[in-house]
Write a protein that holds these residues in place. Structure first.
Motif, PDB file in Angstrom:
ATOM      1  N   MET A 144       0.825  -1.195   0.000  1.00  0.00           N
ATOM      2  CA  MET A 144       0.000   0.000   0.000  1.00  0.00           C
ATOM      3  C   MET A 144       0.873   1.264   0.000  1.00  0.00           C
ATOM      4  SD  MET A 144      -3.156  -1.072   2.496  1.00  0.00           S
ATOM      5  CE  MET A 144      -4.297   0.157   1.952  1.00  0.00           C
ATOM      6  N   LEU A 145       2.017   1.201   0.670  1.00  0.00           N
ATOM      7  CA  LEU A 145       2.933   2.351   0.654  1.00  0.00           C
ATOM      8  C   LEU A 145       3.500   2.572  -0.745  1.00  0.00           C
ATOM      9  CD1 LEU A 145       4.959   1.926   3.962  1.00  0.00           C
ATOM     10  CD2 LEU A 145       3.623   3.931   3.308  1.00  0.00           C
ATOM     11  N   GLU A 146       3.873   1.490  -1.397  1.00  0.00           N
ATOM     12  CA  GLU A 146       4.452   1.610  -2.729  1.00  0.00           C
ATOM     13  C   GLU A 146       3.456   2.221  -3.718  1.00  0.00           C
ATOM     14  OE1 GLU A 146       7.706  -1.976  -2.824  1.00  0.00           O
ATOM     15  OE2 GLU A 146       5.631  -2.490  -3.193  1.00  0.00           O
ATOM     16  N   LYS A 147       2.176   1.882  -3.571  1.00  0.00           N
ATOM     17  CA  LYS A 147       1.130   2.405  -4.462  1.00  0.00           C
ATOM     18  C   LYS A 147       0.552   3.715  -3.956  1.00  0.00           C
ATOM     19  CE  LYS A 147      -0.031  -2.181  -6.056  1.00  0.00           C
ATOM     20  NZ  LYS A 147      -0.995  -3.260  -6.047  1.00  0.00           N
ATOM     21  N   GLN A 148       1.082   4.223  -2.838  1.00  0.00           N
ATOM     22  CA  GLN A 148       0.662   5.475  -2.212  1.00  0.00           C
ATOM     23  C   GLN A 148      -0.818   5.478  -1.829  1.00  0.00           C
ATOM     24  OE1 GLN A 148       2.277   8.517  -4.923  1.00  0.00           O
ATOM     25  NE2 GLN A 148       3.950   8.768  -3.444  1.00  0.00           N
ATOM     26  N   LYS A 149      -1.323   4.285  -1.434  1.00  0.00           N
ATOM     27  CA  LYS A 149      -2.680   4.210  -0.896  1.00  0.00           C
ATOM     28  C   LYS A 149      -2.675   4.620   0.567  1.00  0.00           C
ATOM     29  CE  LYS A 149      -4.440   0.916  -4.163  1.00  0.00           C
ATOM     30  NZ  LYS A 149      -5.271  -0.246  -4.397  1.00  0.00           N
ATOM     31  N   ILE A 150      -1.528   4.453   1.215  1.00  0.00           N
ATOM     32  CA  ILE A 150      -1.304   5.011   2.546  1.00  0.00           C
ATOM     33  C   ILE A 150       0.024   5.755   2.508  1.00  0.00           C
ATOM     34  CG2 ILE A 150      -2.653   3.274   3.780  1.00  0.00           C
ATOM     35  CD1 ILE A 150      -0.005   1.946   4.590  1.00  0.00           C
ATOM     36  N   ASN A 151       0.208   6.675   3.441  1.00  0.00           N
ATOM     37  CA  ASN A 151       1.415   7.498   3.426  1.00  0.00           C
ATOM     38  C   ASN A 151       2.463   7.065   4.436  1.00  0.00           C
ATOM     39  OD1 ASN A 151       0.574   9.424   1.416  1.00  0.00           O
ATOM     40  ND2 ASN A 151      -0.954  10.043   2.913  1.00  0.00           N
ATOM     41  N   LEU A 152       2.026   6.407   5.500  1.00  0.00           N
ATOM     42  CA  LEU A 152       2.978   5.923   6.490  1.00  0.00           C
ATOM     43  C   LEU A 152       2.391   4.739   7.217  1.00  0.00           C
ATOM     44  CD1 LEU A 152       2.195   6.945   9.684  1.00  0.00           C
ATOM     45  CD2 LEU A 152       2.589   9.104   8.549  1.00  0.00           C
ATOM     46  N   ALA A 153       3.284   3.955   7.831  1.00  0.00           N
ATOM     47  CA  ALA A 153       2.847   2.794   8.603  1.00  0.00           C
ATOM     48  C   ALA A 153       3.810   2.595   9.764  1.00  0.00           C
ATOM     49  CB  ALA A 153       2.831   1.553   7.727  1.00  0.00           C
ATOM     50  N   PHE A 154       3.263   2.455  10.975  1.00  0.00           N
ATOM     51  CA  PHE A 154       4.078   2.085  12.127  1.00  0.00           C
ATOM     52  C   PHE A 154       4.139   0.567  12.152  1.00  0.00           C
ATOM     53  CE2 PHE A 154       2.831   6.346  13.353  1.00  0.00           C
ATOM     54  CZ  PHE A 154       4.017   6.841  13.880  1.00  0.00           C
ATOM     55  N   SER A 155       5.351   0.020  12.293  1.00  0.00           N
ATOM     56  CA  SER A 155       5.499  -1.423  12.186  1.00  0.00           C
ATOM     57  C   SER A 155       6.851  -1.855  12.722  1.00  0.00           C
ATOM     58  CB  SER A 155       5.397  -1.811  10.708  1.00  0.00           C
ATOM     59  OG  SER A 155       5.660  -3.173  10.514  1.00  0.00           O
ATOM     60  N   LYS A 156       6.971  -3.179  12.962  1.00  0.00           N
ATOM     61  CA  LYS A 156       8.288  -3.758  13.149  1.00  0.00           C
ATOM     62  C   LYS A 156       9.007  -3.645  11.808  1.00  0.00           C
ATOM     63  CE  LYS A 156       7.994  -7.495  16.532  1.00  0.00           C
ATOM     64  NZ  LYS A 156       8.061  -8.960  16.659  1.00  0.00           N
ATOM     65  N   LYS A 157      10.308  -3.602  11.855  1.00  0.00           N
ATOM     66  CA  LYS A 157      11.066  -3.560  10.611  1.00  0.00           C
ATOM     67  C   LYS A 157      11.118  -4.965  10.011  1.00  0.00           C
ATOM     68  CE  LYS A 157      15.242  -1.996   8.413  1.00  0.00           C
ATOM     69  NZ  LYS A 157      16.574  -1.454   8.579  1.00  0.00           N
ATOM     70  N   TYR A 158      10.794  -5.033   8.752  1.00  0.00           N
ATOM     71  CA  TYR A 158      10.831  -6.294   8.032  1.00  0.00           C
ATOM     72  C   TYR A 158      12.125  -6.395   7.248  1.00  0.00           C
ATOM     73  CZ  TYR A 158       5.952  -6.940   9.218  1.00  0.00           C
ATOM     74  OH  TYR A 158       4.792  -7.111   9.904  1.00  0.00           O
ATOM     75  N   SER A 159      12.370  -7.563   6.742  1.00  0.00           N
ATOM     76  CA  SER A 159      13.539  -7.806   5.917  1.00  0.00           C
ATOM     77  C   SER A 159      13.547  -6.811   4.756  1.00  0.00           C
ATOM     78  CB  SER A 159      13.484  -9.237   5.376  1.00  0.00           C
ATOM     79  OG  SER A 159      14.443  -9.428   4.385  1.00  0.00           O
ATOM     80  N   ASP A 160      14.711  -6.287   4.446  1.00  0.00           N
ATOM     81  CA  ASP A 160      14.840  -5.311   3.366  1.00  0.00           C
ATOM     82  C   ASP A 160      14.398  -5.875   2.012  1.00  0.00           C
ATOM     83  OD1 ASP A 160      15.728  -3.334   5.073  1.00  0.00           O
ATOM     84  OD2 ASP A 160      17.833  -3.826   4.767  1.00  0.00           O
ATOM     85  N   GLU A 161      14.464  -7.192   1.851  1.00  0.00           N
ATOM     86  CA  GLU A 161      14.053  -7.804   0.582  1.00  0.00           C
ATOM     87  C   GLU A 161      12.547  -7.705   0.356  1.00  0.00           C
ATOM     88  OE1 GLU A 161      15.873 -10.497   2.719  1.00  0.00           O
ATOM     89  OE2 GLU A 161      17.507  -9.124   2.270  1.00  0.00           O
TER      90      GLU A 161
END
Length: 162
Positions: free
Chosen positions: A1-18
């Motif tokens: 959703m961030l990549e498609k700009q459907k949302i602007n930010l997300a609080f989260s645990k950090k996921y694998s960079d891949e």
């Protein structure tokens, strides 16, 4: 959703960079969480100190394969690509239900279950190593056009140097 700009930010645990192929998604670390081995208060494993080899011979329950808990567990137990991985991936609610009903070992974020630990419903398992801490913070798309969001991002960048 961030990549498609459907949302602007997300609080989260950090996921694998891949997981994120886009160079437009950035992460600001706010803090750390601690993944630990958990058992119920009646567990046969409770008063034992288990080694990595012991744990590789017991099915361990944890979250999805892309989660930091899973990734850190696989690295810590030194699994190779050709190894049969003795880990079951279930959701958080299922882990809690399994811990109530069966004598299992789970890897879960300690901060999520502090009340259950304080009430002695669940216990941290004694192992001869620790799992790396999991970062949590804010993911955002650098291409957003919102002044307020960019102001917030700058405040977090300046003040979240942990």
């Amino acid at each position: 959703m961030l990549e498609k700009q459907k949302i602007n930010l997300a609080f989260s645990k950090k996921y694998s960079d891949e997981l994120y192929k886009s160079k437009e998604i950035k992460f600001i670390k706010i803090g750390e969480l601690h993944d630990v081995f958990i058992v119920n208060s009646n567990s046969q494993y409770l008063n034992k100190k288990l080694s990595k080899e012991d744990l590789r011979n017991i099915t361990i329950y944890t979250l999805k394969k892309f989660s930091s808990a899973y990734q850190n567990l696989i690295k810590a137990l030194e699994y190779n690509e050709e190894d049969k991985i003795n880990v079951d991936n279930v959701n958080y609610t299922a882990i809690l239900e399994l811990l109530k009903a069966r004598d299992i070992i789970a890897v879960i974020t300690k901060e999520y279950i502090e009340e259950k630990l304080a009430n002695n419903e669940l216990c941290v398992l004694n192992v001869d190593f620790s799992l790396p801490n999991a970062e949590f913070g804010l993911y955002y798309n650098i291409n957003n056009n919102f002044k307020e969001l960019n102001d917030l991002i700058n405040v977090l960048k300046d003040n979240c140097k942990v």
